[in-house]
Design a protein around this motif. Structure first.
Motif, short mmCIF file in Angstrom:
data_model
loop_
_atom_site.label_atom_id
_atom_site.label_comp_id
_atom_site.label_asym_id
_atom_site.label_seq_id
_atom_site.Cartn_x
_atom_site.Cartn_y
_atom_site.Cartn_z
N ILE A 1 0.84 -1.20 0.00
CA ILE A 1 0.00 0.00 0.00
C ILE A 1 0.88 1.25 0.00
CG2 ILE A 1 -1.70 1.31 1.32
CD1 ILE A 1 -2.74 -1.35 2.41
N VAL A 2 1.89 1.26 0.86
CA VAL A 2 2.75 2.44 1.00
C VAL A 2 3.44 2.77 -0.32
CG1 VAL A 2 4.86 3.31 2.08
CG2 VAL A 2 3.12 2.20 3.48
N PHE A 3 4.07 1.78 -0.94
CA PHE A 3 4.82 2.04 -2.17
C PHE A 3 3.89 2.41 -3.33
CE2 PHE A 3 8.30 -0.46 -0.13
CZ PHE A 3 9.28 0.52 -0.24
N SER A 4 2.72 1.79 -3.40
CA SER A 4 1.79 2.11 -4.48
C SER A 4 1.27 3.53 -4.35
CB SER A 4 0.62 1.12 -4.48
OG SER A 4 1.07 -0.20 -4.69
N VAL A 5 0.84 3.90 -3.15
CA VAL A 5 0.32 5.26 -2.93
C VAL A 5 1.44 6.28 -3.09
CG1 VAL A 5 -0.73 6.81 -1.23
CG2 VAL A 5 -1.55 4.45 -1.46
N LEU A 6 2.63 5.96 -2.59
CA LEU A 6 3.76 6.88 -2.70
C LEU A 6 4.12 7.13 -4.16
CD1 LEU A 6 6.07 8.52 -1.43
CD2 LEU A 6 7.41 6.40 -1.37
N SER A 7 4.10 6.08 -4.98
CA SER A 7 4.44 6.24 -6.39
C SER A 7 3.45 7.19 -7.09
CB SER A 7 4.46 4.88 -7.08
OG SER A 7 3.15 4.32 -7.15
N LEU A 8 2.18 7.06 -6.76
CA LEU A 8 1.17 7.93 -7.37
C LEU A 8 1.30 9.37 -6.88
CD1 LEU A 8 -1.79 5.43 -7.17
CD2 LEU A 8 -0.93 6.46 -9.27
N GLN A 9 1.65 9.55 -5.62
CA GLN A 9 1.84 10.90 -5.10
C GLN A 9 3.05 11.57 -5.75
OE1 GLN A 9 -0.06 12.64 -3.22
NE2 GLN A 9 -1.47 11.18 -2.29
N LEU A 10 4.14 10.81 -5.90
CA LEU A 10 5.33 11.37 -6.56
C LEU A 10 5.02 11.73 -8.01
CD1 LEU A 10 8.11 8.95 -5.23
CD2 LEU A 10 7.70 11.32 -4.53
N LEU A 11 4.29 10.86 -8.70
CA LEU A 11 3.93 11.13 -10.08
C LEU A 11 3.00 12.34 -10.17
CD1 LEU A 11 4.08 10.30 -13.05
CD2 LEU A 11 2.21 8.70 -12.64
N GLY A 12 2.04 12.43 -9.26
CA GLY A 12 1.12 13.56 -9.26
C GLY A 12 1.82 14.88 -8.99
N ASP A 13 2.75 14.88 -8.03
CA ASP A 13 3.51 16.10 -7.75
C ASP A 13 4.33 16.52 -8.96
OD1 ASP A 13 2.56 16.38 -5.19
OD2 ASP A 13 4.20 15.25 -4.28
N GLY A 14 4.94 15.53 -9.63
CA GLY A 14 5.73 15.85 -10.82
C GLY A 14 4.88 16.39 -11.95
N LEU A 15 3.71 15.80 -12.17
CA LEU A 15 2.81 16.30 -13.20
C LEU A 15 2.31 17.71 -12.89
CD1 LEU A 15 0.66 13.13 -13.98
CD2 LEU A 15 2.27 14.26 -15.52
N ARG A 16 2.05 17.96 -11.61
CA ARG A 16 1.60 19.30 -11.21
C ARG A 16 2.67 20.34 -11.51
NH1 ARG A 16 1.59 20.12 -5.07
NH2 ARG A 16 3.79 20.08 -5.63
N ASP A 17 3.93 20.04 -11.16
CA ASP A 17 5.02 20.98 -11.43
C ASP A 17 5.28 21.10 -12.93
OD1 ASP A 17 5.24 21.22 -8.71
OD2 ASP A 17 6.92 19.82 -8.54
N PHE A 18 5.05 20.01 -13.67
CA PHE A 18 5.27 20.03 -15.12
C PHE A 18 4.21 20.89 -15.81
CE2 PHE A 18 4.42 18.14 -19.33
CZ PHE A 18 5.67 18.33 -19.91
N VAL A 19 2.96 20.78 -15.35
CA VAL A 19 1.88 21.56 -15.95
C VAL A 19 2.01 23.04 -15.60
CG1 VAL A 19 -0.61 21.94 -15.88
CG2 VAL A 19 0.29 19.63 -16.06
N ASP A 20 2.39 23.32 -14.35
CA ASP A 20 2.53 24.71 -13.90
C ASP A 20 3.91 24.88 -13.24
OD1 ASP A 20 2.29 27.29 -13.07
OD2 ASP A 20 0.41 27.02 -11.98
N PRO A 21 4.95 25.22 -14.01
CA PRO A 21 6.31 25.34 -13.46
C PRO A 21 6.40 26.36 -12.33
CG PRO A 21 6.34 25.37 -15.86
CD PRO A 21 4.89 25.50 -15.44
N ARG A 22 5.46 27.31 -12.23
CA ARG A 22 5.52 28.31 -11.16
C ARG A 22 5.41 27.65 -9.79
NH1 ARG A 22 0.72 32.09 -12.98
NH2 ARG A 22 -0.14 29.98 -13.24
N LEU A 23 4.65 26.54 -9.72
CA LEU A 23 4.52 25.84 -8.43
C LEU A 23 5.85 25.25 -7.99
CD1 LEU A 23 1.10 24.03 -9.01
CD2 LEU A 23 1.54 26.09 -7.64
#
Length: 287
Positions: free
Chosen positions: A261-283
């Motif tokens: 559970i930890v690794f699966s949820v962590l992987s999605l959170q890391l990917l989501g954070d990266g996508l957020r920064d990629f979509v809006d570099p200001r963040l």
């Protein structure tokens, strides 16, 4: 050929910038491993998930049973792999339902002024309840099963997407090209499809990854509490619940499902954070 090359170059550079982030790369690798293990479960798992072997119950991790065995002699490694299938299936269903509902409610509230107040009050009322309590109430009302868990969690997480979509739609509605399209008399559905929904793709994709992670954790929580999917189906939550009684004598019953559970949820959170920064570099700069 020149056009294809000009289109592919920004795509390649964008992917290089996205996966140049080590956290995003790590999250993607973990997520791909989890997905491949779930898809190839019948070939990867050494044993059937419900195969009983009482003489081998509560065996510690070994070369024969990589993650050990449970109180019925079932192989923990095999059950954890098959449980990943259930978790991914539920999460995908939740993302699909919450995205559809969230986009419909968010666009309606953001684009049509007369609908903003009632839809916003509905979203506020739903978000005033803790996610897990609202999910439990919906599952109790619909009856525990795989489909009802997906529907309940999909409804629970729809307000998250709806609020993001509403905020973005409010901004888009005031842009000059939207106002020009309205002044030209273009049909509303055409304006929404061409100019609004296309510009909402990026924030929806980012939010969907976080919903995916939250749904995975919520499904495990519901199964742990005994109000999720059927107990005949291996899930990480039910594995944790059954391992509580043997936590002192056989800690591997809880360690390995918990790590999944930890690794699966962590992987999605890391990917989501990266996508957020990629979509809006200001963040990324602000953080």
């Amino acid at each position: 050929m020149t056009t294809m090359a000009s289109v592919s170059m920004p795509l390649v550079s964008g992917l290089r910038r996205l996966f140049g982030n080590r956290a995003v790369l790590l999250g993607t690798v973990i997520l791909v491993v989890v997905i491949l293990a779930a898809l190839l479960a019948p070939w990867v798992a050494p044993y059937a998930p419900n195969k009983l072997s009482i003489v081998n119950k509560l065996k510690p991790p070994s070369m024969t049973n990589l993650f050990g065995t449970d109180e019925f002699g079932r192989d923990i490694f095999s059950r954890a792999i098959f449980a990943g299938r259930v978790s991914l299936l539920v999460s995908l269903g939740v993302v699909a339902i919450s995205t559809v509902l969230g986009v419909i409610l968010g666009v309606a509230a953001g684009f049509f002024r007369s609908l903003d107040a009632p839809i916003s009050r509905l979203l506020d009322a739903m978000m005033s309840f803790p996610d897990i309590l609202l999910a439990i109430a919906l599952v109790a009302a619909l009856g525990p099963s795989l489909s009802t868990v997906i529907i309940a969690l999909g409804i629970t997480y729809a307000p998250r997407l709806a609020r993001i979509v509403r905020g973005s739609t409010l901004v888009l509605r005031e842009l000059p090209y939207i106002e020009a399209a309205v002044a030209m008399g273009l049909p509303t559905w055409q304006i929404l499809a061409r100019h609004v929904l296309l510009n909402l793709a990026s924030p929806i994709l980012v939010q969907a990854t976080f919903v995916f992670a939250s749904a995975m954790l919520a499904e495990a929580s519901l199964s742990f509490l005994g109000v999720g999917v059927s107990t005949d189906m291996p899930t990480w939550g039910t594995m944790l619940a059954s391992g509580r009684e043997y936590m002192n004598n056989a800690p591997w019953l809880m360690i390995f499902p918990g790590l999944a559970i930890v690794f699966s949820v962590l992987s999605l959170q890391l990917l989501g954070d990266g996508l957020r920064d990629f979509v809006d570099p200001r963040l990324a700069k602000e953080s």
